[in-house]
Design a protein around this motif. Structure first.
Motif, mmCIF file in Angstrom:
data_model
loop_
_atom_site.group_PDB
_atom_site.id
_atom_site.type_symbol
_atom_site.label_atom_id
_atom_site.label_comp_id
_atom_site.label_asym_id
_atom_site.label_seq_id
_atom_site.Cartn_x
_atom_site.Cartn_y
_atom_site.Cartn_z
ATOM 1 N N ASN A 44 -51.045 -26.200 5.645
ATOM 2 C CA ASN A 44 -51.966 -27.424 5.828
ATOM 3 C C ASN A 44 -53.337 -27.120 5.171
ATOM 4 O OD1 ASN A 44 -50.229 -28.625 7.872
ATOM 5 N ND2 ASN A 44 -50.822 -27.081 9.023
ATOM 6 N N THR A 45 -54.015 -25.987 5.384
ATOM 7 C CA THR A 45 -55.630 -25.874 4.849
ATOM 8 C C THR A 45 -55.513 -25.909 3.125
ATOM 9 O OG1 THR A 45 -55.754 -24.428 6.746
ATOM 10 C CG2 THR A 45 -57.375 -24.261 4.887
ATOM 11 N N SER A 46 -54.677 -25.261 2.472
ATOM 12 C CA SER A 46 -54.630 -25.268 1.165
ATOM 13 C C SER A 46 -53.509 -26.376 0.562
ATOM 14 C CB SER A 46 -54.418 -23.872 0.488
ATOM 15 O OG SER A 46 -55.607 -23.164 1.008
ATOM 16 N N GLY A 47 -52.740 -26.901 1.442
ATOM 17 C CA GLY A 47 -51.822 -27.892 1.016
ATOM 18 C C GLY A 47 -51.946 -28.742 -0.124
ATOM 19 N N LYS A 48 -53.157 -29.494 -0.043
ATOM 20 C CA LYS A 48 -53.476 -30.365 -1.129
ATOM 21 C C LYS A 48 -53.464 -29.544 -2.333
ATOM 22 C CE LYS A 48 -56.940 -33.344 -2.545
ATOM 23 N NZ LYS A 48 -57.024 -32.733 -4.050
ATOM 24 N N TYR A 49 -54.047 -28.600 -2.472
ATOM 25 C CA TYR A 49 -54.211 -27.761 -3.735
ATOM 26 C C TYR A 49 -53.123 -27.168 -4.378
ATOM 27 C CZ TYR A 49 -59.138 -28.280 -2.089
ATOM 28 O OH TYR A 49 -59.988 -28.974 -1.867
ATOM 29 N N TYR A 50 -52.198 -26.683 -3.119
ATOM 30 C CA TYR A 50 -50.832 -26.141 -3.546
ATOM 31 C C TYR A 50 -50.046 -27.291 -4.289
ATOM 32 C CZ TYR A 50 -46.537 -23.546 -2.730
ATOM 33 O OH TYR A 50 -45.405 -22.807 -3.067
ATOM 34 N N ASP A 51 -50.062 -28.540 -3.769
ATOM 35 C CA ASP A 51 -49.263 -29.625 -4.540
ATOM 36 C C ASP A 51 -50.048 -29.932 -5.731
ATOM 37 O OD1 ASP A 51 -47.674 -29.488 -2.273
ATOM 38 O OD2 ASP A 51 -48.737 -31.220 -1.370
ATOM 39 N N ASP A 52 -51.452 -29.972 -5.867
ATOM 40 C CA ASP A 52 -52.177 -30.740 -7.011
ATOM 41 C C ASP A 52 -51.743 -29.447 -8.159
ATOM 42 O OD1 ASP A 52 -53.221 -32.490 -5.822
ATOM 43 O OD2 ASP A 52 -55.186 -31.545 -5.402
ATOM 44 N N TYR A 53 -51.382 -28.191 -8.135
ATOM 45 C CA TYR A 53 -51.037 -27.149 -8.976
ATOM 46 C C TYR A 53 -49.881 -26.702 -9.003
ATOM 47 C CZ TYR A 53 -56.306 -27.293 -9.593
ATOM 48 O OH TYR A 53 -57.469 -27.528 -10.030
ATOM 49 N N LYS A 54 -49.015 -27.241 -8.375
ATOM 50 C CA LYS A 54 -47.771 -26.742 -8.259
ATOM 51 C C LYS A 54 -46.969 -26.737 -9.545
ATOM 52 C CE LYS A 54 -43.580 -27.153 -5.013
ATOM 53 N NZ LYS A 54 -42.889 -27.838 -3.997
ATOM 54 N N GLY A 55 -46.190 -25.612 -9.942
ATOM 55 C CA GLY A 55 -45.650 -25.404 -11.097
ATOM 56 C C GLY A 55 -46.276 -24.469 -12.182
ATOM 57 N N LYS A 56 -47.700 -24.389 -11.717
ATOM 58 C CA LYS A 56 -48.881 -23.756 -12.628
ATOM 59 C C LYS A 56 -49.211 -22.172 -12.098
ATOM 60 C CE LYS A 56 -50.668 -27.816 -14.126
ATOM 61 N NZ LYS A 56 -51.981 -28.874 -14.328
ATOM 62 N N PHE A 57 -48.287 -21.906 -11.226
ATOM 63 C CA PHE A 57 -48.769 -20.532 -10.400
ATOM 64 C C PHE A 57 -47.412 -19.881 -9.842
ATOM 65 C CE2 PHE A 57 -49.654 -23.789 -7.365
ATOM 66 C CZ PHE A 57 -48.723 -23.375 -6.144
ATOM 67 N N ASP A 58 -47.329 -18.632 -9.624
ATOM 68 C CA ASP A 58 -46.344 -17.909 -8.907
ATOM 69 C C ASP A 58 -46.824 -17.687 -7.356
ATOM 70 O OD1 ASP A 58 -44.447 -18.018 -11.055
ATOM 71 O OD2 ASP A 58 -45.132 -15.982 -11.669
ATOM 72 N N ASP A 59 -45.784 -18.363 -6.579
ATOM 73 C CA ASP A 59 -46.070 -18.044 -5.040
ATOM 74 C C ASP A 59 -45.131 -16.841 -4.359
ATOM 75 O OD1 ASP A 59 -46.359 -17.911 -2.211
ATOM 76 O OD2 ASP A 59 -45.572 -20.043 -1.777
ATOM 77 N N LEU A 60 -46.081 -15.754 -4.245
ATOM 78 C CA LEU A 60 -45.376 -14.287 -3.714
ATOM 79 C C LEU A 60 -44.846 -14.357 -2.459
ATOM 80 C CD1 LEU A 60 -46.510 -13.988 -6.619
ATOM 81 C CD2 LEU A 60 -47.241 -11.557 -6.027
ATOM 82 N N GLY A 61 -45.390 -15.336 -1.561
ATOM 83 C CA GLY A 61 -44.868 -15.729 -0.321
ATOM 84 C C GLY A 61 -45.959 -15.009 0.529
ATOM 85 N N ALA A 62 -45.739 -15.133 1.924
ATOM 86 C CA ALA A 62 -46.736 -14.925 2.971
ATOM 87 C C ALA A 62 -47.252 -13.333 3.005
ATOM 88 C CB ALA A 62 -46.340 -15.085 4.255
ATOM 89 N N ASN A 63 -48.767 -13.096 2.951
ATOM 90 C CA ASN A 63 -49.101 -11.719 3.088
ATOM 91 C C ASN A 63 -49.701 -11.578 4.691
ATOM 92 O OD1 ASN A 63 -52.067 -12.402 3.316
ATOM 93 N ND2 ASN A 63 -51.645 -13.093 1.123
ATOM 94 N N LEU A 64 -49.606 -12.672 5.297
ATOM 95 C CA LEU A 64 -49.941 -12.665 6.876
ATOM 96 C C LEU A 64 -49.301 -13.989 7.402
ATOM 97 C CD1 LEU A 64 -53.251 -11.643 8.303
ATOM 98 C CD2 LEU A 64 -52.281 -13.841 8.968
ATOM 99 N N GLU A 65 -48.563 -13.642 8.793
ATOM 100 C CA GLU A 65 -48.208 -14.624 9.389
ATOM 101 C C GLU A 65 -48.824 -14.963 10.706
ATOM 102 O OE1 GLU A 65 -45.859 -12.358 8.577
ATOM 103 O OE2 GLU A 65 -44.694 -13.181 6.905
ATOM 104 N N GLY A 66 -48.968 -16.185 10.966
ATOM 105 C CA GLY A 66 -49.605 -16.596 12.360
ATOM 106 C C GLY A 66 -51.016 -17.099 12.232
ATOM 107 N N ALA A 67 -51.323 -17.321 11.232
ATOM 108 C CA ALA A 67 -52.743 -17.842 10.993
ATOM 109 C C ALA A 67 -52.722 -19.286 12.028
ATOM 110 C CB ALA A 67 -53.393 -18.154 9.701
ATOM 111 N N ARG A 68 -53.860 -19.617 12.416
ATOM 112 C CA ARG A 68 -54.071 -21.042 13.105
ATOM 113 C C ARG A 68 -55.546 -21.515 12.788
ATOM 114 N NH1 ARG A 68 -53.829 -21.690 19.742
ATOM 115 N NH2 ARG A 68 -54.092 -24.071 19.800
ATOM 116 N N VAL A 69 -55.550 -22.764 12.764
ATOM 117 C CA VAL A 69 -56.932 -23.610 12.622
ATOM 118 C C VAL A 69 -57.215 -24.606 13.728
ATOM 119 C CG1 VAL A 69 -57.027 -23.059 10.050
ATOM 120 C CG2 VAL A 69 -55.998 -25.291 11.052
ATOM 121 N N GLY A 70 -58.369 -24.906 14.065
ATOM 122 C CA GLY A 70 -58.510 -26.101 15.088
ATOM 123 C C GLY A 70 -59.791 -26.128 15.299
ATOM 124 N N LEU A 71 -60.150 -27.011 16.607
ATOM 125 C CA LEU A 71 -61.285 -26.827 17.229
ATOM 126 C C LEU A 71 -61.432 -25.810 18.300
ATOM 127 C CD1 LEU A 71 -62.158 -30.768 17.333
ATOM 128 C CD2 LEU A 71 -62.722 -29.134 15.458
#
Length: 302
Positions: A258-285
């Protein structure tokens, strides 16, 4: 002498007025009152962070999805430092406050915060933080690629580094101390990786407390195998652009989906995604737990 008789009473009056003004200006803020509507108590304001952060976009969506904007609620743009400062002051006086929050972050435990339920799912489910590298890093710097690919830790481990930094320890020193206290982690990331001699490497990051911690830790791990590492703070869009264009080598700051989803889509194919370095992050109010009757975003409309 007559002038002195007139002036002295006037001075007394001015002094008394001054004392009255000082007493007014130092009046303690009003504590949270659960029997009153929340909106007026916080000036219908959610205290946010940097304008480009994904959580800010999500919160603007939440204002519309939950009908809060129609009730005059607004999102205040500031910075992480300004937001946590306002939060600390509010908690010290038991005042009401609503902030954009996320974990891992030291503020959640330090200020005893709770996430508000999000029945409409505006903020999505739990997120991962991924490592993103420039195209070609694996071929040009396989040692760095291996360390970055292995880099993985937990929210609790990250929080320990964040807390050190919050307590005033220099981020690089905090990373060094944490790695010294956790040699098994360092070994897991660097074991059998060939040493290099001063090869330059650039990491970028968003200057959020979580990313300051992770970037400094992985930079120290890379220095352990001989890299000359430079770390550069950036806004979130230039962060993605720098890695995607090869101006920077990597970053460990990609909150997804979610948080970086827009930029991930905008630049997709121009970088290598090495996968998660941390799981269980959360955002909200978030609100302090002493606001016991505010448990959902829907409750902000009361």
């Amino acid at each position: 002498m007559r002038k002195m008789k007139i002036i002295l009473p006037l001075l007394v009056v001015f002094i008394l007025i001054g004392i009255g003004l000082m007493n007014t200006s130092t009046k303690a803020p009003d504590a949270y009152n659960p029997n009153k509507a929340l909106g007026p108590q916080v000036d219908y304001t959610i205290t946010g962070i940097d304008a480009g952060a994904g959580i800010m976009n999500g919160t603007n969506t939440a204002l519309d999805s939950y009908g809060l904007r129609a009730k005059n609620w607004q999102l205040q743009t500031s910075s992480t430092a300004a937001m946590t400062s306002s939060l600390g002051k509010a908690v010290a006086h038991h005042e009401p406050i609503v902030v954009t929050g996320w974990v891992p972050h030291w503020m959640v435990s330090k200020y005893n915060l709770k996430f508000l339920d999000d029945p409409k799912g505006v903020y999505g489910k739990a997120e991962n933080i991924n490592t993103i590298a420039r195209k070609g890093l694996k071929e040009s710097d396989p040692e760095a690629y291996t360390v970055l690919d292995r880099f993985h830790w937990t929210p609790d481990e990250m929080a320990k580094v964040m807390m050190k930094v919050n307590e005033g320890v220099d981020p690089q020193k905090a990373a060094q101390e944490w790695l010294a206290e956790n040699p098994d982690q360092l070994k897991a990331w660097t074991d059998s990786v060939d040493k290099v001699s001063g090869k330059k490497l650039t990491l970028t990051y968003v200057a959020w407390d979580s990313e300051i911690a992770s970037t400094n830790v992985v930079a120290q791990a890379l220095r352990d195998v001989g890299y000359d590492v430079t770390i550069r703070p950036m806004e979130i869009q230039p962060l993605w652009a720098s890695v995607s264009t090869g101006a920077a080598d990597a970053m460990v700051s990609a909150w997804l989906p979610n948080t970086s989803g827009k930029y991930y889509d905008d630049y997709k194919g121009k970088f290598d995604d090495l996968g998660a370095n941390l799981e269980g992050a959360r955002v909200g109010l978030c609100v302090p737990k002493y606001m016991s009757n505010i448990n959902s975003i829907e409750d902000l409309k009361r």
